[in-house]
Design a protein around this motif. Structure first.
Motif, PDB file in Angstrom:
ATOM      1  N   GLU A  11     -42.896  28.130   5.238  1.00  0.00           N
ATOM      2  CA  GLU A  11     -41.903  28.395   6.291  1.00  0.00           C
ATOM      3  C   GLU A  11     -42.003  27.338   7.389  1.00  0.00           C
ATOM      4  N   ALA A  12     -43.228  26.968   7.736  1.00  0.00           N
ATOM      5  CA  ALA A  12     -43.422  25.939   8.771  1.00  0.00           C
ATOM      6  C   ALA A  12     -42.931  24.587   8.266  1.00  0.00           C
ATOM      7  N   ALA A  13     -43.168  24.310   6.984  1.00  0.00           N
ATOM      8  CA  ALA A  13     -42.688  23.053   6.397  1.00  0.00           C
ATOM      9  C   ALA A  13     -41.160  23.008   6.447  1.00  0.00           C
ATOM     10  N   ALA A  14     -40.539  24.127   6.108  1.00  0.00           N
ATOM     11  CA  ALA A  14     -39.070  24.180   6.079  1.00  0.00           C
ATOM     12  C   ALA A  14     -38.498  23.967   7.479  1.00  0.00           C
ATOM     13  N   TYR A  15     -39.114  24.597   8.474  1.00  0.00           N
ATOM     14  CA  TYR A  15     -38.608  24.438   9.843  1.00  0.00           C
ATOM     15  C   TYR A  15     -38.847  23.010  10.339  1.00  0.00           C
ATOM     16  N   THR A  16     -40.032  22.490  10.059  1.00  0.00           N
ATOM     17  CA  THR A  16     -40.361  21.151  10.556  1.00  0.00           C
ATOM     18  C   THR A  16     -39.392  20.114  10.000  1.00  0.00           C
ATOM     19  N   ILE A  17     -39.015  20.242   8.738  1.00  0.00           N
ATOM     20  CA  ILE A  17     -38.123  19.233   8.154  1.00  0.00           C
ATOM     21  C   ILE A  17     -36.733  19.314   8.800  1.00  0.00           C
ATOM     22  N   GLN A  18     -36.363  20.497   9.276  1.00  0.00           N
ATOM     23  CA  GLN A  18     -35.084  20.585  10.001  1.00  0.00           C
ATOM     24  C   GLN A  18     -35.147  19.771  11.292  1.00  0.00           C
ATOM     25  N   ILE A  19     -36.298  19.832  11.958  1.00  0.00           N
ATOM     26  CA  ILE A  19     -36.445  19.063  13.202  1.00  0.00           C
ATOM     27  C   ILE A  19     -36.597  17.572  12.892  1.00  0.00           C
ATOM     28  N   VAL A  20     -37.238  17.255  11.779  1.00  0.00           N
ATOM     29  CA  VAL A  20     -37.305  15.853  11.337  1.00  0.00           C
ATOM     30  C   VAL A  20     -35.878  15.300  11.212  1.00  0.00           C
ATOM     31  N   GLN A  21     -35.007  16.097  10.602  1.00  0.00           N
ATOM     32  CA  GLN A  21     -33.617  15.649  10.427  1.00  0.00           C
ATOM     33  C   GLN A  21     -32.913  15.511  11.779  1.00  0.00           C
ATOM     34  N   LYS A  22     -33.157  16.475  12.677  1.00  0.00           N
ATOM     35  CA  LYS A  22     -32.524  16.451  14.002  1.00  0.00           C
ATOM     36  C   LYS A  22     -32.964  15.208  14.781  1.00  0.00           C
ATOM     37  N   VAL A  23     -34.249  14.935  14.774  1.00  0.00           N
ATOM     38  CA  VAL A  23     -34.763  13.775  15.511  1.00  0.00           C
ATOM     39  C   VAL A  23     -34.292  12.476  14.845  1.00  0.00           C
ATOM     40  N   ALA A  24     -34.241  12.468  13.523  1.00  0.00           N
ATOM     41  CA  ALA A  24     -33.744  11.270  12.816  1.00  0.00           C
ATOM     42  C   ALA A  24     -32.316  10.948  13.244  1.00  0.00           C
ATOM     43  N   LYS A  25     -31.510  11.993  13.368  1.00  0.00           N
ATOM     44  CA  LYS A  25     -30.119  11.768  13.804  1.00  0.00           C
ATOM     45  C   LYS A  25     -30.091  11.197  15.216  1.00  0.00           C
ATOM     46  N   ALA A  26     -30.978  11.717  16.083  1.00  0.00           N
ATOM     47  CA  ALA A  26     -31.029  11.231  17.470  1.00  0.00           C
ATOM     48  C   ALA A  26     -31.499   9.775  17.523  1.00  0.00           C
ATOM     49  N   ILE A  27     -32.435   9.428  16.663  1.00  0.00           N
ATOM     50  CA  ILE A  27     -32.889   8.026  16.602  1.00  0.00           C
ATOM     51  C   ILE A  27     -31.725   7.143  16.162  1.00  0.00           C
ATOM     52  N   GLU A  28     -31.027   7.598  15.146  1.00  0.00           N
ATOM     53  CA  GLU A  28     -29.918   6.802  14.614  1.00  0.00           C
ATOM     54  C   GLU A  28     -28.849   6.579  15.686  1.00  0.00           C
ATOM     55  N   THR A  29     -28.515   7.668  16.395  1.00  0.00           N
ATOM     56  CA  THR A  29     -27.480   7.565  17.421  1.00  0.00           C
ATOM     57  C   THR A  29     -27.997   6.834  18.654  1.00  0.00           C
ATOM     58  N   GLY A  30     -29.154   7.293  19.138  1.00  0.00           N
ATOM     59  CA  GLY A  30     -29.660   6.781  20.416  1.00  0.00           C
ATOM     60  C   GLY A  30     -30.082   5.327  20.371  1.00  0.00           C
ATOM     61  N   LEU A  31     -30.591   4.908  19.230  1.00  0.00           N
ATOM     62  CA  LEU A  31     -31.090   3.530  19.124  1.00  0.00           C
ATOM     63  C   LEU A  31     -30.176   2.656  18.276  1.00  0.00           C
TER      64      LEU A  31
END
Ligand code: AMP
Length: 137
Positions: A59-79
């Motif tokens: 369950e923790a792995a599943a949640y963490t990967i959702q945040i990995v995706q969220k932060v990846a999107k922010a990196i892509e947009t922000g940088l």
């Protein structure tokens, strides 16, 4: 192996050590890598004490990967980054140096990556990159 709660990331989670944070909630923390392999290198860690991916409750792995995706999107947009390498090293044989499970988000082409955890980054530059990622979250 038993989880060592004195590892660097456990101490960051307890605010005993500083970190340039870009995202935090009750289960996950994302912060800038102090020795980046590329500009914007970010780490995402679950708060649950687990040494490797294999120790992490599903369950923790599943949640963490959702945040990995969220932060990846922010990196892509922000940088304004076009490609992101996701790296996860489980076990010292695989090159893991900090014994708390973490996901590396490295905005780069795999062919351009510098060496892993090799050279301390410019802290002011890293803070400025973190602000751009935070603004895109
Ligand atoms: P690994 O070798 O996969 O365990 O990755 C550990 C990562 O943590 C490396 O990329 C290091 O540069 C990074 N690191 C080590 N200490 C710190 C710290 N205090 N704050 C942020 N990143 C760190």
């Amino acid at each position: 192996m038993a989880y060592n709660d004195q590892n660097i990331f456990a101490r960051i989670l307890r605010d005993e050590l500083p970190a340039i944070k870009v995202y935090e909630d009750d289960q996950v923390l994302a912060f800038m890598d102090i020795m980046p392999q590329a500009d914007g290198h970010t780490l995402v860690i679950p708060k649950v004490p687990a040494e490797t991916l294999l120790d992490l409750p599903p369950e923790a792995a599943a949640y963490t990967i959702q945040i990995v995706q969220k932060v990846a999107k922010a990196i892509e947009t922000g940088l304004d980054v076009k490609g992101i390498v996701l790296m996860q090293l489980s076990g010292s044989s695989a090159g893991q140096t900090v014994p708390h499970v973490h996901f590396h988000l490295i905005p780069s082409s795999i062919h351009e990556l510098g060496r892993h955890a090799a050279q301390m980054g410019d802290q002011e530059k890293i803070k400025a990159l973190a602000e751009k990622i935070k603004a895109a979250l």
